[in-house]
Design a protein around this motif. Structure first.
Motif, mmCIF file in Angstrom:
data_model
loop_
_atom_site.group_PDB
_atom_site.id
_atom_site.type_symbol
_atom_site.label_atom_id
_atom_site.label_comp_id
_atom_site.label_asym_id
_atom_site.label_seq_id
_atom_site.Cartn_x
_atom_site.Cartn_y
_atom_site.Cartn_z
ATOM 1 N N GLU A 9 0.637 -1.206 0.110
ATOM 2 C CA GLU A 9 0.168 0.202 -0.006
ATOM 3 C C GLU A 9 0.778 1.245 0.052
ATOM 4 O O GLU A 9 0.498 2.367 -0.664
ATOM 5 N N ARG A 10 2.030 1.219 0.722
ATOM 6 C CA ARG A 10 2.858 2.346 0.922
ATOM 7 C C ARG A 10 3.435 2.579 -0.588
ATOM 8 O O ARG A 10 3.717 3.622 -0.862
ATOM 9 N N ALA A 11 4.002 1.524 -1.153
ATOM 10 C CA ALA A 11 4.568 1.617 -2.652
ATOM 11 C C ALA A 11 3.423 2.109 -3.585
ATOM 12 O O ALA A 11 3.801 3.196 -4.223
ATOM 13 N N ALA A 12 2.276 1.804 -3.596
ATOM 14 C CA ALA A 12 1.111 2.212 -4.357
ATOM 15 C C ALA A 12 1.052 3.732 -4.028
ATOM 16 O O ALA A 12 0.785 4.668 -4.938
ATOM 17 N N TRP A 72 9.370 3.364 -8.477
ATOM 18 C CA TRP A 72 8.968 2.624 -9.301
ATOM 19 C C TRP A 72 9.476 0.892 -9.035
ATOM 20 O O TRP A 72 8.714 0.182 -9.173
ATOM 21 N N ALA A 73 10.647 0.972 -8.582
ATOM 22 C CA ALA A 73 11.295 -0.448 -8.215
ATOM 23 C C ALA A 73 10.560 -0.962 -6.843
ATOM 24 O O ALA A 73 10.218 -2.004 -6.823
ATOM 25 N N HIS A 113 6.159 -5.422 -5.220
ATOM 26 C CA HIS A 113 4.897 -5.789 -4.393
ATOM 27 C C HIS A 113 3.710 -6.037 -5.755
ATOM 28 O O HIS A 113 2.710 -6.760 -5.057
ATOM 29 N N PHE A 114 4.057 -5.704 -6.970
ATOM 30 C CA PHE A 114 3.057 -5.827 -7.776
ATOM 31 C C PHE A 114 3.256 -6.487 -9.083
ATOM 32 O O PHE A 114 4.301 -6.214 -9.755
ATOM 33 N N ASP A 115 2.519 -7.512 -9.653
ATOM 34 C CA ASP A 115 2.873 -8.171 -10.771
ATOM 35 C C ASP A 115 2.530 -7.515 -11.934
ATOM 36 O O ASP A 115 2.139 -6.102 -11.839
ATOM 37 N N ASP A 116 2.828 -7.853 -13.289
ATOM 38 C CA ASP A 116 2.571 -7.013 -14.376
ATOM 39 C C ASP A 116 1.239 -6.894 -14.413
ATOM 40 O O ASP A 116 0.769 -5.394 -14.948
ATOM 41 N N ASP A 117 0.103 -7.453 -14.418
ATOM 42 C CA ASP A 117 -1.283 -7.143 -14.388
ATOM 43 C C ASP A 117 -1.535 -5.915 -13.408
ATOM 44 O O ASP A 117 -2.353 -4.967 -13.762
ATOM 45 N N ALA A 129 -2.584 -2.006 -13.877
ATOM 46 C CA ALA A 129 -3.878 -1.565 -13.389
ATOM 47 C C ALA A 129 -3.619 -0.565 -12.320
ATOM 48 O O ALA A 129 -4.362 0.561 -12.470
ATOM 49 N N LEU A 130 -2.436 -0.235 -11.608
ATOM 50 C CA LEU A 130 -2.152 0.656 -10.572
ATOM 51 C C LEU A 130 -1.829 2.014 -11.515
ATOM 52 O O LEU A 130 -2.362 3.039 -11.212
ATOM 53 N N VAL A 131 -1.160 1.929 -12.604
ATOM 54 C CA VAL A 131 -0.814 3.103 -13.456
ATOM 55 C C VAL A 131 -2.072 3.492 -13.977
ATOM 56 O O VAL A 131 -2.192 4.825 -13.953
#
Length: 160
Positions: A88-91, A111-112, A117-121, A125-127
């Protein structure tokens, strides 16, 4: 506070765009990105962009999905809390840097951390969540759409 213009009823063109805009975001609801992350990010971007309507909407949507009042109240100061997970903090960091484009954009470090914490999908989606909520906040701020009247799920009728 009165809205300057109702994008949904005052202009056939704006209403068509708003409906398509809403529908373009529907796949994000079906992504593997956790709903809590989506709502926290949308809330934070609403705060950063001063969008009362978006802050209202995403507070209420998150609460309706089970988010605690404590965490919702601390989103604005997330860096100085212990209630958010590392993903959540990274997002939230990605959302802030992707919103406050100060000439440097998103740092490689941020970005790293998100990629950790998040896979490609999920990262895709986050972007998209960050981009869509930034556009939504701008629409609402331009027309002076106030917060306070949002009801969870009120835009479901726009879905095709």
């Amino acid at each position: 506070m009165e809205p300057r213009f109702n994008l949904m009823t005052s202009s056939p063109t704006a209403a068509k765009v708003a409906k398509r805009f809403f529908n373009a975001a529907l796949p994000l609801e079906q992504s593997t990105l956790p709903k809590a992350v989506r709502e926290l990010v949308e809330l934070r971007v609403g705060q950063l962009n001063g969008c009362g309507f978006c802050v209202d909407a995403h507070n209420k949507e998150a609460a309706a999905a089970g988010e605690s009042a404590l965490r919702l109240g601390l989103v604005a100061v997330w860096r100085h809390t212990t209630v958010f997970t590392e993903p959540e903090r990274a997002a939230l960091a990605l959302a802030e840097e992707g919103t406050l484009l100060d000439g440097r954009g998103v740092t490689d470090e941020t970005w790293a951390a998100a990629r950790k914490h998040f896979d490609d999908d999920q990262i895709g989606a986050l972007v998209c969540v960050i981009a869509v909520i930034n556009a939504a906040t701008r629409l609402n701020v331009i027309v002076n759409n106030p917060g306070g009247s949002y009801e969870p799920g009120m835009f479901a009728a726009l879905a095709d």
